[in-house]
Design a protein around this motif. Structure first.
Motif, PDB file in Angstrom:
ATOM      1  N   LEU A 159      -4.222  -5.819  32.022  1.00 17.93           N
ATOM      2  CA  LEU A 159      -4.429  -4.802  33.065  1.00 17.93           C
ATOM      3  C   LEU A 159      -3.382  -4.913  34.162  1.00 17.93           C
ATOM      4  CD1 LEU A 159      -8.324  -4.796  33.319  1.00 17.93           C
ATOM      5  CD2 LEU A 159      -6.867  -3.130  32.154  1.00 17.93           C
ATOM      6  N   ASP A 160      -2.963  -6.135  34.482  1.00 16.99           N
ATOM      7  CA  ASP A 160      -1.895  -6.305  35.468  1.00 16.99           C
ATOM      8  C   ASP A 160      -0.573  -5.757  34.944  1.00 16.99           C
ATOM      9  OD1 ASP A 160      -3.542  -7.455  37.370  1.00 16.99           O
ATOM     10  OD2 ASP A 160      -3.016  -9.514  36.820  1.00 16.99           O
ATOM     11  N   MET A 161      -0.309  -5.943  33.648  1.00 20.54           N
ATOM     12  CA  MET A 161       0.923  -5.417  33.060  1.00 20.54           C
ATOM     13  C   MET A 161       0.917  -3.887  33.096  1.00 20.54           C
ATOM     14  SD  MET A 161       3.812  -5.894  32.004  1.00 20.54           S
ATOM     15  CE  MET A 161       4.916  -6.445  30.771  1.00 20.54           C
ATOM     16  N   LYS A 162      -0.224  -3.297  32.817  1.00 24.36           N
ATOM     17  CA  LYS A 162      -0.322  -1.836  32.890  1.00 24.36           C
ATOM     18  C   LYS A 162      -0.074  -1.353  34.318  1.00 24.36           C
ATOM     19  CE  LYS A 162      -3.365  -1.173  28.945  1.00 24.36           C
ATOM     20  NZ  LYS A 162      -4.629  -0.573  28.466  1.00 24.36           N
ATOM     21  N   ARG A 163      -0.656  -2.055  35.286  1.00 22.00           N
ATOM     22  CA  ARG A 163      -0.444  -1.676  36.687  1.00 22.00           C
ATOM     23  C   ARG A 163       1.026  -1.819  37.070  1.00 22.00           C
ATOM     24  NH1 ARG A 163      -3.452  -4.110  42.058  1.00 22.00           N
ATOM     25  NH2 ARG A 163      -2.181  -2.937  43.531  1.00 22.00           N
ATOM     26  N   PHE A 164       1.658  -2.901  36.627  1.00 19.35           N
ATOM     27  CA  PHE A 164       3.082  -3.122  36.885  1.00 19.35           C
ATOM     28  C   PHE A 164       3.906  -1.945  36.365  1.00 19.35           C
ATOM     29  CE2 PHE A 164       7.081  -5.346  35.333  1.00 19.35           C
ATOM     30  CZ  PHE A 164       7.643  -5.535  36.587  1.00 19.35           C
ATOM     31  N   CYS A 165       3.631  -1.509  35.150  1.00 20.98           N
ATOM     32  CA  CYS A 165       4.383  -0.391  34.562  1.00 20.98           C
ATOM     33  C   CYS A 165       4.141   0.904  35.326  1.00 20.98           C
ATOM     34  CB  CYS A 165       4.010  -0.233  33.086  1.00 20.98           C
ATOM     35  SG  CYS A 165       4.621  -1.577  32.049  1.00 20.98           S
ATOM     36  N   GLU A 179       6.981  15.272  39.396  1.00 23.37           N
ATOM     37  CA  GLU A 179       6.453  15.226  38.033  1.00 23.37           C
ATOM     38  C   GLU A 179       6.247  13.786  37.564  1.00 23.37           C
ATOM     39  OE1 GLU A 179       8.919  17.654  35.503  1.00 23.37           O
ATOM     40  OE2 GLU A 179       8.277  19.496  36.504  1.00 23.37           O
ATOM     41  N   ILE A 180       7.168  12.912  37.916  1.00 23.00           N
ATOM     42  CA  ILE A 180       7.004  11.494  37.576  1.00 23.00           C
ATOM     43  C   ILE A 180       5.811  10.926  38.334  1.00 23.00           C
ATOM     44  CG2 ILE A 180       8.055   9.197  37.713  1.00 23.00           C
ATOM     45  CD1 ILE A 180      10.793  10.623  37.321  1.00 23.00           C
ATOM     46  N   ASP A 181       5.667  11.286  39.605  1.00 23.42           N
ATOM     47  CA  ASP A 181       4.511  10.844  40.393  1.00 23.42           C
ATOM     48  C   ASP A 181       3.197  11.304  39.761  1.00 23.42           C
ATOM     49  OD1 ASP A 181       5.662   9.312  42.439  1.00 23.42           O
ATOM     50  OD2 ASP A 181       6.039  11.081  43.700  1.00 23.42           O
ATOM     51  N   GLU A 182       3.173  12.526  39.246  1.00 24.62           N
ATOM     52  CA  GLU A 182       1.959  13.054  38.607  1.00 24.62           C
ATOM     53  C   GLU A 182       1.581  12.219  37.387  1.00 24.62           C
ATOM     54  OE1 GLU A 182       2.108  17.265  37.768  1.00 24.62           O
ATOM     55  OE2 GLU A 182       2.875  17.686  39.781  1.00 24.62           O
ATOM     56  N   LEU A 220      -1.973   8.103  34.996  1.00 30.14           N
ATOM     57  CA  LEU A 220      -2.116   6.780  34.391  1.00 30.14           C
ATOM     58  C   LEU A 220      -2.917   5.836  35.282  1.00 30.14           C
ATOM     59  CD1 LEU A 220       1.466   6.377  32.892  1.00 30.14           C
ATOM     60  CD2 LEU A 220      -0.673   6.801  31.640  1.00 30.14           C
ATOM     61  N   SER A 221      -2.780   5.972  36.592  1.00 31.20           N
ATOM     62  CA  SER A 221      -3.569   5.154  37.522  1.00 31.20           C
ATOM     63  C   SER A 221      -5.056   5.442  37.370  1.00 31.20           C
ATOM     64  CB  SER A 221      -3.151   5.425  38.965  1.00 31.20           C
ATOM     65  OG  SER A 221      -1.885   4.887  39.216  1.00 31.20           O
ATOM     66  N   LEU A 255      -6.187   3.806  34.183  1.00 29.94           N
ATOM     67  CA  LEU A 255      -6.294   2.363  34.353  1.00 29.94           C
ATOM     68  C   LEU A 255      -7.526   2.002  35.177  1.00 29.94           C
ATOM     69  CD1 LEU A 255      -5.198  -0.480  33.961  1.00 29.94           C
ATOM     70  CD2 LEU A 255      -3.719  -0.103  35.947  1.00 29.94           C
ATOM     71  N   GLN A 256      -7.812   2.799  36.197  1.00 28.33           N
ATOM     72  CA  GLN A 256      -9.001   2.549  37.025  1.00 28.33           C
ATOM     73  C   GLN A 256     -10.256   2.583  36.159  1.00 28.33           C
ATOM     74  OE1 GLN A 256      -8.375   1.711  40.069  1.00 28.33           O
ATOM     75  NE2 GLN A 256     -10.459   1.440  40.752  1.00 28.33           N
ATOM     76  N   LYS A 257     -10.346   3.530  35.240  1.00 30.40           N
ATOM     77  CA  LYS A 257     -11.498   3.626  34.339  1.00 30.40           C
ATOM     78  C   LYS A 257     -11.561   2.401  33.421  1.00 30.40           C
ATOM     79  CE  LYS A 257     -11.776   8.651  34.296  1.00 30.40           C
ATOM     80  NZ  LYS A 257     -11.578   9.879  33.525  1.00 30.40           N
ATOM     81  N   GLU A 258     -10.413   1.960  32.928  1.00 23.59           N
ATOM     82  CA  GLU A 258     -10.373   0.761  32.080  1.00 23.59           C
ATOM     83  C   GLU A 258     -10.868  -0.456  32.853  1.00 23.59           C
ATOM     84  OE1 GLU A 258      -6.830  -0.175  29.803  1.00 23.59           O
ATOM     85  OE2 GLU A 258      -6.317   1.949  29.697  1.00 23.59           O
ATOM     86  N   MET A 259     -10.442  -0.572  34.103  1.00 21.76           N
ATOM     87  CA  MET A 259     -10.841  -1.711  34.927  1.00 21.76           C
ATOM     88  C   MET A 259     -12.343  -1.686  35.207  1.00 21.76           C
ATOM     89  SD  MET A 259      -7.510  -1.763  37.451  1.00 21.76           S
ATOM     90  CE  MET A 259      -8.136  -2.974  38.573  1.00 21.76           C
ATOM     91  N   GLN A 260     -12.886  -0.497  35.453  1.00 18.95           N
ATOM     92  CA  GLN A 260     -14.329  -0.369  35.680  1.00 18.95           C
ATOM     93  C   GLN A 260     -15.107  -0.732  34.417  1.00 18.95           C
ATOM     94  OE1 GLN A 260     -14.609   3.678  37.067  1.00 18.95           O
ATOM     95  NE2 GLN A 260     -14.199   3.119  39.201  1.00 18.95           N
ATOM     96  N   ALA A 261     -14.593  -0.331  33.268  1.00 17.02           N
ATOM     97  CA  ALA A 261     -15.263  -0.649  32.005  1.00 17.02           C
ATOM     98  C   ALA A 261     -15.277  -2.149  31.768  1.00 17.02           C
ATOM     99  CB  ALA A 261     -14.571   0.071  30.845  1.00 17.02           C
ATOM    100  N   VAL A 262     -14.177  -2.819  32.108  1.00 12.46           N
ATOM    101  CA  VAL A 262     -14.107  -4.272  31.951  1.00 12.46           C
ATOM    102  C   VAL A 262     -15.102  -4.944  32.889  1.00 12.46           C
ATOM    103  CG1 VAL A 262     -12.637  -6.293  32.374  1.00 12.46           C
ATOM    104  CG2 VAL A 262     -11.731  -4.351  31.103  1.00 12.46           C
ATOM    105  N   GLN A 263     -15.193  -4.478  34.130  1.00 14.61           N
ATOM    106  CA  GLN A 263     -16.115  -5.068  35.103  1.00 14.61           C
ATOM    107  C   GLN A 263     -17.566  -4.863  34.680  1.00 14.61           C
ATOM    108  OE1 GLN A 263     -14.921  -3.258  38.811  1.00 14.61           O
ATOM    109  NE2 GLN A 263     -13.439  -4.880  39.247  1.00 14.61           N
TER     110      GLN A 263
END
Length: 116
Positions: free
Chosen positions: A64-70, A93-96, A101-102, A105-113
């Motif tokens: 998850l940290d690697m995903k956040r880094f990217c 467009e890059i910001d979008e 992706l953020s 990732l937030q959903k992935e982190m909530q699922a892990v918690q």
């Protein structure tokens, strides 16, 4: 003329997988080597007109940290593009993409918690 220096030191295991990554830089307010879990260096090769990209991460960096880094690197790319070229449309467009992706990732982190 002044000179600046950035130095990376990589400790590898027998299989040449990074175990520890250290960095130091001329303008770093902290003196000496600092440990990090990942680095990414992009170099423009003007002769071949292409990018040389060197990503390294230690084997104990969490996924998850690697995903956040990217994702955060995408934000840096957008800011760099905006500042270097003034192309607000491409930067936005890059910001979008980064924001989408953020959220993912937030959903992935909530699922892990919730799974703990």
């Amino acid at each position: 003329m002044t000179q600046k220096e950035i130095k990376f030191t990589i400790e590898q295991d027998e299989e040449k997988i990074p175990e520890k990554i250290y960095w130091e830089a001329t303008d770093n307010p902290n003196e000496g080597l600092e440990e990090t879990k990942a680095i990414a260096v992009g170099v423009w090769d003007h002769f071949h007109r292409g990018t040389l990209f060197i990503p390294l991460w230690s084997k104990d960096m969490e996924v998850l940290d690697m995903k956040r880094f990217c994702i955060e690197m995408l934000g840096c790319v957008a800011d760099t593009l905006r500042n270097a070229t003034g192309d607000e449309i491409m930067a936005a467009e890059i910001d979008e993409v980064g924001m989408a992706l953020s959220k993912r990732l937030q959903k992935e982190m909530q699922a892990v918690q919730q799974g703990q």
